[in-house]
Design a protein around this motif. Structure first.
Motif, PDB file in Angstrom:
ATOM      1  N   ARG A   1      53.559   0.012  -8.677  1.00 23.43           N
ATOM      2  CA  ARG A   1      52.458   0.827  -8.474  1.00 23.43           C
ATOM      3  C   ARG A   1      51.264   1.279  -9.336  1.00 23.43           C
ATOM      4  O   ARG A   1      50.195   1.402  -8.551  1.00 23.43           O
ATOM      5  N   GLU A   2      51.292   0.449 -10.093  1.00 24.57           N
ATOM      6  CA  GLU A   2      50.356  -0.463 -11.173  1.00 24.57           C
ATOM      7  C   GLU A   2      49.447  -0.934 -10.159  1.00 24.57           C
ATOM      8  O   GLU A   2      47.755  -1.028 -10.544  1.00 24.57           O
ATOM      9  N   SER A   3      50.041  -2.580  -9.796  1.00 23.18           N
ATOM     10  CA  SER A   3      49.960  -3.485  -9.233  1.00 23.18           C
ATOM     11  C   SER A   3      47.974  -2.299  -7.991  1.00 23.18           C
ATOM     12  O   SER A   3      47.344  -3.196  -7.380  1.00 23.18           O
ATOM     13  N   THR A   4      49.210  -1.753  -7.148  1.00 22.38           N
ATOM     14  CA  THR A   4      48.588  -1.218  -5.700  1.00 22.38           C
ATOM     15  C   THR A   4      47.705   0.246  -6.460  1.00 22.38           C
ATOM     16  O   THR A   4      46.216  -0.513  -6.444  1.00 22.38           O
ATOM     17  N   ARG A   5      47.416   0.398  -8.130  1.00 18.78           N
ATOM     18  CA  ARG A   5      46.169   1.614  -8.653  1.00 18.78           C
ATOM     19  C   ARG A   5      45.478   0.289  -9.181  1.00 18.78           C
ATOM     20  O   ARG A   5      44.218   1.177  -8.687  1.00 18.78           O
ATOM     21  N   LEU A   6      45.965  -0.566  -9.741  1.00 19.65           N
ATOM     22  CA  LEU A   6      44.719  -1.236 -10.127  1.00 19.65           C
ATOM     23  C   LEU A   6      44.047  -2.171  -9.583  1.00 19.65           C
ATOM     24  O   LEU A   6      42.849  -2.978  -9.534  1.00 19.65           O
ATOM     25  N   GLY A   7      44.292  -2.763  -8.013  1.00 18.29           N
ATOM     26  CA  GLY A   7      44.424  -3.668  -6.930  1.00 18.29           C
ATOM     27  C   GLY A   7      43.992  -5.257  -7.364  1.00 18.29           C
ATOM     28  O   GLY A   7      43.559  -5.855  -6.982  1.00 18.29           O
ATOM     29  N   ARG A   8      44.810  -5.232  -8.238  1.00 16.10           N
ATOM     30  CA  ARG A   8      45.916  -6.556  -9.033  1.00 16.10           C
ATOM     31  C   ARG A   8      46.754  -6.627  -9.511  1.00 16.10           C
ATOM     32  O   ARG A   8      48.024  -5.925  -9.539  1.00 16.10           O
ATOM     33  N   PRO A   9      47.922  -8.123  -8.885  1.00 12.79           N
ATOM     34  CA  PRO A   9      49.126  -7.786 -10.188  1.00 12.79           C
ATOM     35  C   PRO A   9      49.867  -7.645 -11.573  1.00 12.79           C
ATOM     36  O   PRO A   9      48.981  -8.139 -12.025  1.00 12.79           O
ATOM     37  N   VAL A  10      50.434  -6.786 -11.033  1.00  9.70           N
ATOM     38  CA  VAL A  10      50.619  -6.609 -12.327  1.00  9.70           C
ATOM     39  C   VAL A  10      52.404  -7.479 -12.834  1.00  9.70           C
ATOM     40  O   VAL A  10      52.852  -6.592 -12.157  1.00  9.70           O
ATOM     41  N   ASP A  11      52.496  -7.877 -13.918  1.00 11.07           N
ATOM     42  CA  ASP A  11      53.910  -8.247 -14.155  1.00 11.07           C
ATOM     43  C   ASP A  11      54.865  -7.041 -14.187  1.00 11.07           C
ATOM     44  O   ASP A  11      54.360  -6.323 -15.392  1.00 11.07           O
ATOM     45  N   THR A  12      56.214  -6.706 -14.448  1.00  3.73           N
ATOM     46  CA  THR A  12      57.218  -6.679 -14.996  1.00  3.73           C
ATOM     47  C   THR A  12      56.757  -6.233 -16.415  1.00  3.73           C
ATOM     48  O   THR A  12      56.813  -5.428 -17.646  1.00  3.73           O
ATOM     49  N   ALA A  13      56.253  -7.897 -16.974  1.00  2.00           N
ATOM     50  CA  ALA A  13      56.421  -8.000 -18.265  1.00  2.00           C
ATOM     51  C   ALA A  13      54.993  -6.864 -19.260  1.00  2.00           C
ATOM     52  O   ALA A  13      54.937  -6.758 -20.407  1.00  2.00           O
ATOM     53  N   GLU A  14      54.256  -6.577 -18.337  1.00  2.00           N
ATOM     54  CA  GLU A  14      53.080  -5.334 -18.549  1.00  2.00           C
ATOM     55  C   GLU A  14      52.740  -4.216 -18.408  1.00  2.00           C
ATOM     56  O   GLU A  14      52.283  -3.646 -18.865  1.00  2.00           O
ATOM     57  N   ILE A  15      54.765  -3.698 -18.412  1.00  2.00           N
ATOM     58  CA  ILE A  15      54.846  -2.838 -18.109  1.00  2.00           C
ATOM     59  C   ILE A  15      55.775  -2.188 -19.563  1.00  2.00           C
ATOM     60  O   ILE A  15      57.258  -3.169 -19.371  1.00  2.00           O
ATOM     61  N   PHE A  16      55.568  -1.506 -19.806  1.00  2.67           N
ATOM     62  CA  PHE A  16      56.982  -0.480 -21.090  1.00  2.67           C
ATOM     63  C   PHE A  16      56.709   0.976 -20.770  1.00  2.67           C
ATOM     64  O   PHE A  16      56.114   1.795 -20.790  1.00  2.67           O
ATOM     65  N   VAL A  17      58.380   1.703 -20.407  1.00  6.49           N
ATOM     66  CA  VAL A  17      58.985   2.663 -20.199  1.00  6.49           C
ATOM     67  C   VAL A  17      58.812   3.464 -21.453  1.00  6.49           C
ATOM     68  O   VAL A  17      59.182   2.544 -22.581  1.00  6.49           O
ATOM     69  N   THR A  18      57.968   4.774 -21.638  1.00  8.18           N
ATOM     70  CA  THR A  18      58.309   5.585 -23.207  1.00  8.18           C
ATOM     71  C   THR A  18      58.990   6.661 -22.905  1.00  8.18           C
ATOM     72  O   THR A  18      59.182   7.131 -21.538  1.00  8.18           O
ATOM     73  N   HIS A  19      59.131   7.372 -24.004  1.00 11.15           N
ATOM     74  CA  HIS A  19      60.131   8.869 -23.733  1.00 11.15           C
ATOM     75  C   HIS A  19      58.023   9.774 -23.417  1.00 11.15           C
ATOM     76  O   HIS A  19      57.737  10.270 -24.652  1.00 11.15           O
ATOM     77  N   GLY A  20      58.079   9.698 -22.335  1.00  9.93           N
ATOM     78  CA  GLY A  20      56.860  10.301 -22.159  1.00  9.93           C
ATOM     79  C   GLY A  20      55.808   9.200 -22.648  1.00  9.93           C
ATOM     80  O   GLY A  20      55.083   8.734 -23.711  1.00  9.93           O
TER      81      GLY A  20
END
Length: 391
Positions: free
Chosen positions: A82-101
């Motif tokens: 989703r972030e790759s589509t939004r930013l127009g560039r590849p986003v690696d899973t290492a750049e994604i961090f899930v939080t409690h909201g």
């Protein structure tokens, strides 16, 4: 009694409860139409679809176990897409961090990026949740004003030219809470360029970006620089109860946040993260669901703005809601919105006075109104009650 009473930390002395949360306690009466909350409409939340996703997740016992501190792997993969589509560039899973909201993401980032006394720039009026986080971190907060195109990046540039070196600039770039405005594309590029030139982080808080009415929001500030950390959430597009937010940040930031999160709560809920992954990956269903939410909110926003202008005329100037959840308004006749509030509650309507969003003094003639939880007819009646309170 012991003569040596245990003490709380000194940093609590400068903190106060959120004026909005306190106000919600006063508006629980059924006879009050509340424009004060910042809540999505529970009647538009996909309860049956969430239940189906929960049932599917519970077939796997792993949903009952601890998960990874950065978040359940398949959810991070969905979010990276989703972030790759939004930013127009590849986003690696290492750049994604899930939080409690996304609020937890903001809190953890304050610990990672700020030392006590560090300078932080926020928009004025400011998102209350950001003010609470930065004050708790002991930051030195400077406010930069906004206008119809969002953050006054020229004023930020003047601040930098005078030698101010912020560690962080915080922005709610889309459908601002509380200001209701969206940052223009030119200012997004300019903010990213300043971050690159002067070496500060931008935290782009974006929980409302998919709730557009007239057309999609511009490309994120994060599309122009890797000095930008983007926050978002499932709360406004699906349901707050999932408590699933995320950050898109450089890997070094994510790893630092991971160390702190392990000390706070180890990890989030494997169950709700699996539910969120199911819903966010179901793109056709999600697109139709968000379209429904957008349509309902657009009708309500237009009803509120029309009622304000039709019933109160030039006395109350308000923003045009092109998305999100809020309308910001200013009395042009000197009406103090804190003084007015008790009379408004007696008349059966609530709002948030503008002072709740001020970094210092200011906004005594301003108020924030949320349009998401009432149908158009109710919003029209709310403005009529506000008019009666004004006399």
């Amino acid at each position: 009694m012991s003569p040596h009473r245990p003490r709380l930390a000194g940093k609590l002395s400068g903190l106060t409860s959120s004026a909005i949360r306190d106000l919600l306690k006063l508006t629980a009466r059924g006879d009050i139409i509340s424009l004060a909350g910042g809540l999505p409409d529970a009647n538009l939340m996909p309860g049956e679809r969430i239940a189906a996703a929960a049932e599917a997740a519970l077939r796997d016992s792993a949903s009952l176990q601890y998960t990874e501190s950065p978040g359940w792997g398949p959810l991070r993969e969905v979010l990276a897409g989703r972030e790759s589509t939004r930013l127009g560039r590849p986003v690696d899973t290492a750049e994604i961090f899930v939080t409690h909201g996304s609020q937890q993401a903001l809190s953890l980032l304050a610990e990672v990026l700020l030392d006590p006394g560090a300078p932080v720039v926020v928009e004025d009026p400011a998102y209350v949740g950001a003010l609470q986080v930065f004050r708790a971190a002991g930051a030195r907060i400077t406010a930069v004003p906004m206008d119809a195109e969002g953050l006054r990046v020229d004023r930020l540039a003047e601040l930098l030219a005078r030698g101010e070196q912020p560690a962080v600039v915080h922005t709610v770039s889309n459908f601002h809470n509380p200001g209701g405005v969206t940052m223009s594309p030119a200012r997004r590029r300019a903010l990213a360029e300043l971050a690159e030139t002067h070496g500060f982080w931008v935290i782009e808080d974006d929980p409302y970006g998919e709730l557009w009415f007239d057309g999609p929001a511009p490309a994120p500030v994060a599309a122009y620089s890797r000095h930008v950390i983007r926050l978002s959430s499932a709360s406004k597009i699906i349901a707050p109860t999932l408590r699933v937010g995320w950050m898109n940040a450089p890997e070094e930031v994510c790893r630092a946040v991971e160390l702190l999160k392990q000390g706070a709560d180890l990890c989030g809920s494997a169950l709700t993260q699996q539910i969120a992954a199911d819903l966010l990956a179901d793109t056709d269903w999600l697109r139709a669901h968000i379209d429904t939410v957008r349509g309902a909110y657009a009708d309500r926003a237009k009803a509120l703005v029309h009622a304000v202008r039709a019933q109160l005329g030039d006395r109350l100037a308000c923003t045009d809601a092109s998305g999100g959840m809020f309308v910001w308004a200013d009395f042009t006749d000197g009406t103090d919105t804190e003084t007015l509030l008790p009379r408004a509650l007696d008349a059966g309507v609530a709002y948030v006075p503008g002072r709740a969003f001020a970094v210092g003094a200011g906004y005594s003639n301003s108020l924030r109104m949320c349009f998401t939880t009432a149908i158009p007819e109710t919003l029209t009646e709310a403005v009529a009650r506000l008019g009666r309170a004004l006399g």
